[in-house]
Design a protein around this motif. Structure first.
Motif, PDB file in Angstrom:
ATOM      1  N   UNK A   7       0.866  -1.178   0.000  1.00 59.98           N
ATOM      2  CA  UNK A   7       0.000   0.000   0.000  1.00 59.98           C
ATOM      3  C   UNK A   7       0.904   1.230   0.000  1.00 59.98           C
ATOM      4  N   UNK A   8       0.684   2.089  -0.986  1.00 63.27           N
ATOM      5  CA  UNK A   8       1.536   3.258  -1.172  1.00 63.27           C
ATOM      6  C   UNK A   8       0.701   4.530  -1.143  1.00 63.27           C
ATOM      7  N   UNK A   9       1.022   5.447  -0.236  1.00 63.10           N
ATOM      8  CA  UNK A   9       0.317   6.731  -0.235  1.00 63.10           C
ATOM      9  C   UNK A   9       0.788   7.570  -1.419  1.00 63.10           C
ATOM     10  N   UNK A  10      -0.142   8.219  -2.074  1.00 60.95           N
ATOM     11  CA  UNK A  10       0.184   9.106  -3.186  1.00 60.95           C
ATOM     12  C   UNK A  10      -0.218  10.530  -2.814  1.00 60.95           C
ATOM     13  N   UNK A  11       0.564  11.480  -3.313  1.00 58.49           N
ATOM     14  CA  UNK A  11       0.250  12.875  -3.054  1.00 58.49           C
ATOM     15  C   UNK A  11       0.722  13.372  -1.709  1.00 58.49           C
ATOM     16  N   UNK A  12       1.680  12.641  -1.098  1.00 60.08           N
ATOM     17  CA  UNK A  12       2.173  13.036   0.231  1.00 60.08           C
ATOM     18  C   UNK A  12       3.663  13.339   0.223  1.00 60.08           C
ATOM     19  N   UNK A  13       4.280  13.365  -0.958  1.00 61.35           N
ATOM     20  CA  UNK A  13       5.720  13.602  -1.040  1.00 61.35           C
ATOM     21  C   UNK A  13       6.482  12.292  -1.170  1.00 61.35           C
ATOM     22  N   UNK A  14       7.794  12.421  -1.226  1.00 60.37           N
ATOM     23  CA  UNK A  14       8.645  11.246  -1.444  1.00 60.37           C
ATOM     24  C   UNK A  14       8.820  10.362  -0.225  1.00 60.37           C
ATOM     25  N   UNK A  15       8.835  10.926   0.968  1.00 62.09           N
ATOM     26  CA  UNK A  15       9.060  10.146   2.186  1.00 62.09           C
ATOM     27  C   UNK A  15       7.734   9.554   2.655  1.00 62.09           C
ATOM     28  N   UNK A  16       7.515   8.286   2.313  1.00 58.43           N
ATOM     29  CA  UNK A  16       6.245   7.639   2.644  1.00 58.43           C
ATOM     30  C   UNK A  16       6.367   6.652   3.805  1.00 58.43           C
ATOM     31  N   UNK A  17       7.563   6.551   4.379  1.00 60.71           N
ATOM     32  CA  UNK A  17       7.814   5.566   5.428  1.00 60.71           C
ATOM     33  C   UNK A  17       6.885   5.671   6.612  1.00 60.71           C
ATOM     34  N   UNK A  18       6.583   6.859   7.056  1.00 58.08           N
ATOM     35  CA  UNK A  18       5.720   7.028   8.220  1.00 58.08           C
ATOM     36  C   UNK A  18       4.318   6.498   7.946  1.00 58.08           C
ATOM     37  N   UNK A  19       3.785   6.764   6.761  1.00 54.75           N
ATOM     38  CA  UNK A  19       2.445   6.294   6.425  1.00 54.75           C
ATOM     39  C   UNK A  19       2.421   4.792   6.163  1.00 54.75           C
ATOM     40  N   UNK A  20       3.459   4.269   5.529  1.00 59.67           N
ATOM     41  CA  UNK A  20       3.542   2.822   5.318  1.00 59.67           C
ATOM     42  C   UNK A  20       3.625   2.108   6.668  1.00 59.67           C
ATOM     43  N   UNK A  22       2.138   2.893   9.290  1.00 64.05           N
ATOM     44  CA  UNK A  22       0.775   2.784   9.822  1.00 64.05           C
ATOM     45  C   UNK A  22       0.109   1.501   9.318  1.00 64.05           C
ATOM     46  N   UNK A  23       0.320   1.181   8.042  1.00 66.91           N
ATOM     47  CA  UNK A  23      -0.249  -0.051   7.476  1.00 66.91           C
ATOM     48  C   UNK A  23       0.379  -1.277   8.124  1.00 66.91           C
ATOM     49  N   UNK A  50      -7.732 -12.274   6.444  1.00 66.25           N
ATOM     50  CA  UNK A  50      -6.612 -11.633   5.745  1.00 66.25           C
ATOM     51  C   UNK A  50      -7.093 -10.403   4.981  1.00 66.25           C
ATOM     52  N   UNK A  51      -8.197 -10.555   4.259  1.00 65.93           N
ATOM     53  CA  UNK A  51      -8.702  -9.427   3.476  1.00 65.93           C
ATOM     54  C   UNK A  51      -9.164  -8.282   4.372  1.00 65.93           C
ATOM     55  N   UNK A  52      -9.678  -8.604   5.550  1.00 63.69           N
ATOM     56  CA  UNK A  52     -10.067  -7.558   6.501  1.00 63.69           C
ATOM     57  C   UNK A  52      -8.842  -6.770   6.958  1.00 63.69           C
ATOM     58  N   UNK A  53      -7.722  -7.451   7.151  1.00 60.22           N
ATOM     59  CA  UNK A  53      -6.494  -6.772   7.567  1.00 60.22           C
ATOM     60  C   UNK A  53      -5.963  -5.900   6.423  1.00 60.22           C
ATOM     61  N   UNK A  54      -5.992  -6.413   5.196  1.00 63.92           N
ATOM     62  CA  UNK A  54      -5.549  -5.615   4.050  1.00 63.92           C
ATOM     63  C   UNK A  54      -6.401  -4.348   3.943  1.00 63.92           C
ATOM     64  N   UNK A  55      -7.706  -4.488   4.106  1.00 65.66           N
ATOM     65  CA  UNK A  55      -8.582  -3.315   4.049  1.00 65.66           C
ATOM     66  C   UNK A  55      -8.266  -2.334   5.178  1.00 65.66           C
ATOM     67  N   UNK A  56      -8.097  -2.837   6.381  1.00 68.86           N
ATOM     68  CA  UNK A  56      -7.807  -1.961   7.521  1.00 68.86           C
ATOM     69  C   UNK A  56      -6.467  -1.244   7.338  1.00 68.86           C
ATOM     70  N   UNK A  57      -5.478  -1.949   6.807  1.00 71.95           N
ATOM     71  CA  UNK A  57      -4.165  -1.335   6.564  1.00 71.95           C
ATOM     72  C   UNK A  57      -4.276  -0.254   5.493  1.00 71.95           C
ATOM     73  N   UNK A  59      -7.019   1.422   4.733  1.00 72.50           N
ATOM     74  CA  UNK A  59      -7.792   2.515   5.331  1.00 72.50           C
ATOM     75  C   UNK A  59      -6.923   3.391   6.238  1.00 72.50           C
ATOM     76  N   UNK A  60      -5.975   2.769   6.946  1.00 72.95           N
ATOM     77  CA  UNK A  60      -5.083   3.536   7.828  1.00 72.95           C
ATOM     78  C   UNK A  60      -4.231   4.514   7.026  1.00 72.95           C
ATOM     79  N   UNK A  61      -3.774   4.079   5.869  1.00 74.99           N
ATOM     80  CA  UNK A  61      -2.985   4.975   5.008  1.00 74.99           C
ATOM     81  C   UNK A  61      -3.899   6.015   4.366  1.00 74.99           C
ATOM     82  N   UNK A  62      -5.062   5.590   3.891  1.00 80.30           N
ATOM     83  CA  UNK A  62      -5.996   6.501   3.229  1.00 80.30           C
ATOM     84  C   UNK A  62      -6.485   7.609   4.152  1.00 80.30           C
TER      85      UNK A  62
END
Length: 101
Positions: A7-20, A22-23, A50-57, A59-62
């Motif tokens: 899961x990759x946040x878009x529109x938040x700049x190059x440093x995405x480690x903090x948001x990743x 969260x997932x 498993x799919x519930x965890x993928x969705x929750x992860x 959603x945490x980034x979104x």
């Protein structure tokens, strides 16, 4: 089943480690067997959990990014457990054997 996802946040700049992170935190708190590497996080369990965890992860980034990219790959093998480690152990076992000319 095994599910590898990224899961990759878009529109938040190059440093995405903090948001990743969260997932990954969501995955680790799920209690399901998991492994994170530089490209994917892999989770093992039953389809719904498993799919519930993928969705929750996701959603945490979104919640902190205006847009999210999600890549999912699944190995669906009902009744199989321990595949998260067994697949890697199989490759390592083959690598440890001497190659024949």
């Amino acid at each position: 089943m095994l599910v590898a996802f990224s899961v990759t946040p878009l529109g938040t700049g190059e440093d995405v480690g903090e948001l990743v992170a969260e997932a990954v935190r969501v995955v680790r708190e799920s209690g399901l067997p998991n492994r994170t590497d530089a490209m994917f996080t892999t989770i093992e369990g039953e389809w719904d959990e498993v799919m519930a965890v993928v969705k929750a992860a996701t959603d945490a980034v979104a919640a902190r990014a205006p847009r999210v990219s999600l890549v999912v790959k699944a190995d669906v093998r009902p009744g199989v457990t321990g595949a998260l480690d067994a697949k890697v152990e199989s490759v390592e076992r083959h690598l440890s054997r001497k190659a024949t000319p």
